[in-house]
Design a protein around this motif. Structure first.
Motif, PDB file in Angstrom:
ATOM      1  N   VAL A 236     -11.165   4.292  -6.982  1.00  9.41           N
ATOM      2  CA  VAL A 236     -10.890   2.823  -6.186  1.00  9.41           C
ATOM      3  C   VAL A 236      -9.521   2.596  -6.065  1.00  9.41           C
ATOM      4  CG1 VAL A 236     -10.838   0.738  -6.899  1.00  9.41           C
ATOM      5  CG2 VAL A 236     -13.114   1.809  -7.224  1.00  9.41           C
ATOM      6  N   ALA A 237      -8.681   3.029  -7.035  1.00  7.10           N
ATOM      7  CA  ALA A 237      -7.215   2.980  -6.601  1.00  7.10           C
ATOM      8  C   ALA A 237      -6.699   3.627  -5.470  1.00  7.10           C
ATOM      9  CB  ALA A 237      -6.414   3.343  -8.035  1.00  7.10           C
ATOM     10  N   ASN A 238      -7.277   4.957  -5.403  1.00  6.26           N
ATOM     11  CA  ASN A 238      -7.234   5.921  -4.163  1.00  6.26           C
ATOM     12  C   ASN A 238      -7.539   5.296  -2.871  1.00  6.26           C
ATOM     13  OD1 ASN A 238      -5.973   8.721  -3.641  1.00  6.26           O
ATOM     14  ND2 ASN A 238      -8.410   8.654  -2.690  1.00  6.26           N
ATOM     15  N   ALA A 239      -8.723   4.677  -2.930  1.00  9.92           N
ATOM     16  CA  ALA A 239      -9.175   3.925  -1.677  1.00  9.92           C
ATOM     17  C   ALA A 239      -8.277   2.981  -1.196  1.00  9.92           C
ATOM     18  CB  ALA A 239     -10.524   3.482  -1.894  1.00  9.92           C
ATOM     19  N   GLU A 240      -7.929   2.056  -2.239  1.00  9.79           N
ATOM     20  CA  GLU A 240      -6.896   1.056  -1.876  1.00  9.79           C
ATOM     21  C   GLU A 240      -5.817   1.627  -1.308  1.00  9.79           C
ATOM     22  OE1 GLU A 240      -8.093  -2.195  -5.376  1.00  9.79           O
ATOM     23  OE2 GLU A 240      -6.184  -0.852  -5.664  1.00  9.79           O
ATOM     24  N   HIS A 241      -5.250   2.475  -1.906  1.00  9.93           N
ATOM     25  CA  HIS A 241      -4.070   3.287  -1.443  1.00  9.93           C
ATOM     26  C   HIS A 241      -4.298   3.797  -0.010  1.00  9.93           C
ATOM     27  CE1 HIS A 241      -0.180   5.518  -1.508  1.00  9.93           C
ATOM     28  NE2 HIS A 241      -0.764   6.788  -1.539  1.00  9.93           N
ATOM     29  N   GLN A 242      -5.169   4.688   0.250  1.00  8.31           N
ATOM     30  CA  GLN A 242      -5.130   5.280   1.552  1.00  8.31           C
ATOM     31  C   GLN A 242      -5.552   4.201   2.612  1.00  8.31           C
ATOM     32  OE1 GLN A 242      -5.531   8.626   1.662  1.00  8.31           O
ATOM     33  NE2 GLN A 242      -5.202   9.231  -0.159  1.00  8.31           N
ATOM     34  N   ALA A 243      -5.982   3.190   2.232  1.00  8.05           N
ATOM     35  CA  ALA A 243      -6.565   2.223   3.447  1.00  8.05           C
ATOM     36  C   ALA A 243      -5.499   1.109   3.589  1.00  8.05           C
ATOM     37  CB  ALA A 243      -7.883   1.416   2.782  1.00  8.05           C
ATOM     38  N   GLY A 244      -4.483   1.406   2.741  1.00 10.30           N
ATOM     39  CA  GLY A 244      -3.046   0.494   2.768  1.00 10.30           C
ATOM     40  C   GLY A 244      -3.769  -0.742   2.265  1.00 10.30           C
ATOM     41  N   LEU A 245      -4.559  -0.996   1.294  1.00 10.38           N
ATOM     42  CA  LEU A 245      -4.584  -2.433   0.906  1.00 10.38           C
ATOM     43  C   LEU A 245      -3.993  -2.596  -0.466  1.00 10.38           C
ATOM     44  CD1 LEU A 245      -8.762  -1.952   0.704  1.00 10.38           C
ATOM     45  CD2 LEU A 245      -7.490  -3.520   2.445  1.00 10.38           C
ATOM     46  N   PRO A 246      -3.455  -3.976  -0.487  1.00  7.41           N
ATOM     47  CA  PRO A 246      -2.747  -4.165  -1.470  1.00  7.41           C
ATOM     48  C   PRO A 246      -3.643  -4.091  -3.114  1.00  7.41           C
ATOM     49  CG  PRO A 246      -2.919  -6.199  -0.213  1.00  7.41           C
ATOM     50  CD  PRO A 246      -3.971  -4.995   0.595  1.00  7.41           C
ATOM     51  N   ALA A 247      -3.047  -3.506  -4.031  1.00 12.65           N
ATOM     52  CA  ALA A 247      -3.963  -3.264  -5.273  1.00 12.65           C
ATOM     53  C   ALA A 247      -4.628  -4.436  -5.739  1.00 12.65           C
ATOM     54  CB  ALA A 247      -2.936  -3.078  -6.538  1.00 12.65           C
TER      55      ALA A 247
END
Lengths: 486, 486
Positions: free
Chosen positions: A166-177
């Motif tokens: 999930v943290a990876n997906a946020e990071h990849q999609a450029g979403l804020p944590a």
């Protein structure tokens, strides 16, 4: 709060060397009793909730009691009411017989009392844990560099893997944590409940979980997975993780892992394989094919305390990228600052997981792998699979028994009274079989429900189980079934 | 995967009774060695990362080795490189000397090998755990009915508490599960990093954490808390949880718990008290006042493996409402269905926490409470607090030493070279003191930084520590400081 008592000199909880050796000798006898009980005692002694509570309940102790009284309580009030998961005829869950050397290792770990947080605090324990994780990685063919962690079991391993994904997906999609309302998660209804629990804890709403169809053998349908991911991407969702099973705890079902991996790769979605129970079967002839999927997965759960015969509290999560673990779990603080610069010495396990003070789980895992080797473990696992096949044969050969599917070392079947077609009546008889068997204590099994049909579920993850034990179980099912039928 | 070896009859990992007793006797000697080493060996033997790895590293074992070789490895390669947290002059962290009876209990738990998931599977282990939790509840004056769970430590306890608080806030506000972007969390910068980690894992963004001001003694300012909550409510945020500390692990700071409780009550926000380290001090004269706050809190973390002297892997989370635990953790599935109707028998620990197979942590916690009683524990805790006061006195009395605050059993101070006012130079000297002390292995301490000032941090959570050990430490600080000064 009561008043403080008058003090009489410094207090210590230390034992004299003589006391320690004497109590230690008694402990060894009790440990031996506990291990022997796995053969000689009922699998689970019948006791009611009220009885058990009345045996153990008492007010908070205001003063201490002598050690002998403590050990006596363990012997008389605890040991008899423990379920013997290592009993040759315990077929209840994927709870294995534990390697006695693993038990001794775990006792040693308790005496060493290392809070395995980071190398700088616990050099030997950290290195043993990292070595054990590298060995597990190699054992199952994950093909990583040993990035991962020993955790308490499959639920925690799955939680850790999904937190990374999930943290990876946020990071990849450029979403804020912490903006998780656009993430989607993919699994089948056969997936372990701990995956669903992890999703909920991570703040992902139930309607962001995509339940992928399964085929008649309860295996995830890769085409359905692919279609759903494509559709979600099209609609602006961010697919975070596909969860596949390498042996469900309920029925042993193994998803078509290689095809699922292909879908995950094509769509660039994190693949987590829950092999908590089944992953070690990859070292056997029949399941070597799983290695291809493991080698491509982003994370894998496998429990040394399941099919690698370590005592309870030994799960493992393997993760492809160390950066993904740190993204999910590393937080900087004065308290956790690492000033070491040498890579081995600066390694902090707490930066890769939920826990800070961690039990020295590595010692028992290292011990089982070292004492048995790949060859010994393979033999034990193959033996369990062979026994399951023997059970399949017995079921197929008897007119009263109906097989409902088997895989790895789990088989599901039910007793069908002669000419009976009413599901309700069949369920009633099988419920009676489970209840009687478990109450009598010579065997233990757990029921499950497959496609609405209540059935008997036999898990064989035990180096003590032999053909005669499986035959005993089948004969008992037939005996009790015949009684219930009339 | 290598080829399967030819099979020769069934495999078992069992030991003969003679082997088990002989290895057990060796284990007891090793356990005794490990406990004795807590006094006789250096606190932590100097070893480099490369050295440690070269001592332990080896390829995945293909075949097993005899048990004697395993135990020999524990003795020669693991035991010497363990940090002795029970050493009388270990002052490094809130890692206590473990009660030897707790260690034996933990060894017994390993032999019983109970996966403590639910009463139906593990009647005795579940009841012992529930009893231990009720005792802890009573011990600290939480005033609940023993709703809670034993977990691996403070980080996990804090995670469990915040998961309950967050699910509760969603529920109270009528938000669908998983819509966490309107929730806010309140803590000070002194709060343990695990609380921040829990928030992140639960899917709450960093900017939803409100950092509440502290006073000069690093205690949360209740008025600032109240103002921020009011402001947030006014702006449409949903305050989910206030986290207060009953003894931070860094400096022992105790927030003004009663005033914080008042704010939480007035604003109807969940109060979580992180008493992982400090909560047990409530049984001493000086800290009995904390009980009022504990009795009003919604959740409380306390670690039996910290100031209650249980071996590592014993945390506890107490929660006021059982429904809140189930809201956060209970998921229905075929695999976790509970059909029992009697309340004691239908109790499932996995419905109250992250883990499914759980280690039998209750036995060691029960054992320490039973063997020492409230009176014994109070004496041990008071003794530690008295030693901290003795240290305060030594620091106050010496011109080269500057006290930077002390509370519970933690004291922070630094060595100041004569006439030195440059912080950089003072830091350099104190850094040298810590490094030299720890390398020489006769003491162990950890530094911290307070308001930008690097300082020495002494934690006394040890029933073996005496005045002479504290004096030894102070004398060593003065000796090395004087050398570094020149």
């Amino acid at each position: 709060m009561p008043e403080a008592e008058p003090r009489a000199g410094p207090i210590s909880f230390d034992l004299t060397p003589e006391e320690l050796r004497q109590l230690g000798a008694e402990l060894v006898e009790l440990m031996a009793d506990a291990i022997a009980a796995e053969r000689s005692e009922p699998v689970l002694r019948a006791v009611s909730g009220e009885e058990m509570r009345s045996i153990l309940d008492e007010p908070l102790p205001q003063s201490g009691v002598p050690p002998a009284e403590i050990l006596d309580t363990w012997r008389r009030k605890v040991l008899p009411y423990c379920r013997r998961n290592g009993h040759p005829r315990f077929f209840g869950y994927v709870c294995t017989s534990a390697d006695p050397l693993g038990m001794l290792a775990d006792g040693m770990a308790s005496a060493l009392n290392q809070p395995v947080a980071a190398w700088r605090s616990t050099p030997a324990a950290t290195e043993i844990e990292r070595l054990a994780v590298r060995w597990l990685d190699q054992l199952v063919g994950f093909g990583g560099d040993g990035t991962g962690l020993l955790v308490s079991g499959g639920s925690s391993a799955n939680f850790h893997a999904l937190a990374c994904a999930v943290a990876n997906a946020e990071h990849q999609a450029g979403l804020p944590a912490g903006t998780r309302n656009r993430l989607t998660v993919y699994m089948s209804r056969e997936a372990h409940v701990s995956l669903q629990k992890a999703v909920r804890l991570l703040g992902i709403a139930p309607d962001q979980v995509r339940w992928i169809d399964v085929d008649a053998s309860r295996r995830m349908v890769p085409a359905a997975l692919a279609a759903r991911i494509e559709d979600d991407i099209h609609q602006g969702w961010v697919p975070a993780v596909v969860c596949a099973s390498a042996g469900t705890a309920n029925t042993g079902t193994v998803d078509p892992l290689v095809e699922v991996l292909d879908v995950a790769r094509d769509t660039e979605v994190w693949l987590h394989v829950d092999g908590s129970y089944g992953a070690p079967a990859v070292i056997t002839g029949g399941y070597g094919w799983m290695a291809e999927a493991f080698a491509g997965a982003d994370s894998l759960s496998l429990d040394p305390h399941k099919w690698l015969f370590a005592p309870v509290d030994a799960g493992c999560v393997l993760v492809r990228e160390d950066a993904a673990m740190r993204r999910a779990f590393q937080l900087d603080s004065e308290y956790t600052e690492v000033t070491e610069t040498e890579p081995i010495e600066r390694y902090a396990l707490f930066d890769r997981g939920l826990e800070m003070s961690r039990r020295f789980r590595g010692l028992k895992v290292w011990t089982v792998l070292k004492a048995r080797g790949v060859a010994g473990l393979r033999q034990a696992i193959e033996q369990d699979i062979e026994l399951r096949k023997h059970l399949d044969g017995r079921v197929a050969a008897h007119a009263r028994l109906e097989g409902l599917g088997s895989e790895l070392s789990i088989a599901c079947f039910r007793y069908v009274p002669e000419g009976e077609t009413r599901d309700e009546r069949i369920t009633e008889v099988n419920r009676r079989i489970v209840e009687t068997l478990n109450r009598e204590g010579r065997c233990y099994m757990s029921p499950t429900t497959l496609d609405g049909r209540y059935c008997l579920r036999v898990c064989i993850v035990n180096f003590r189980t032999r053909k005669k034990d499986v035959d005993f179980l089948v004969d008992e099912v037939l005996r009790i079934g015949a009684l219930a039928e009339t």
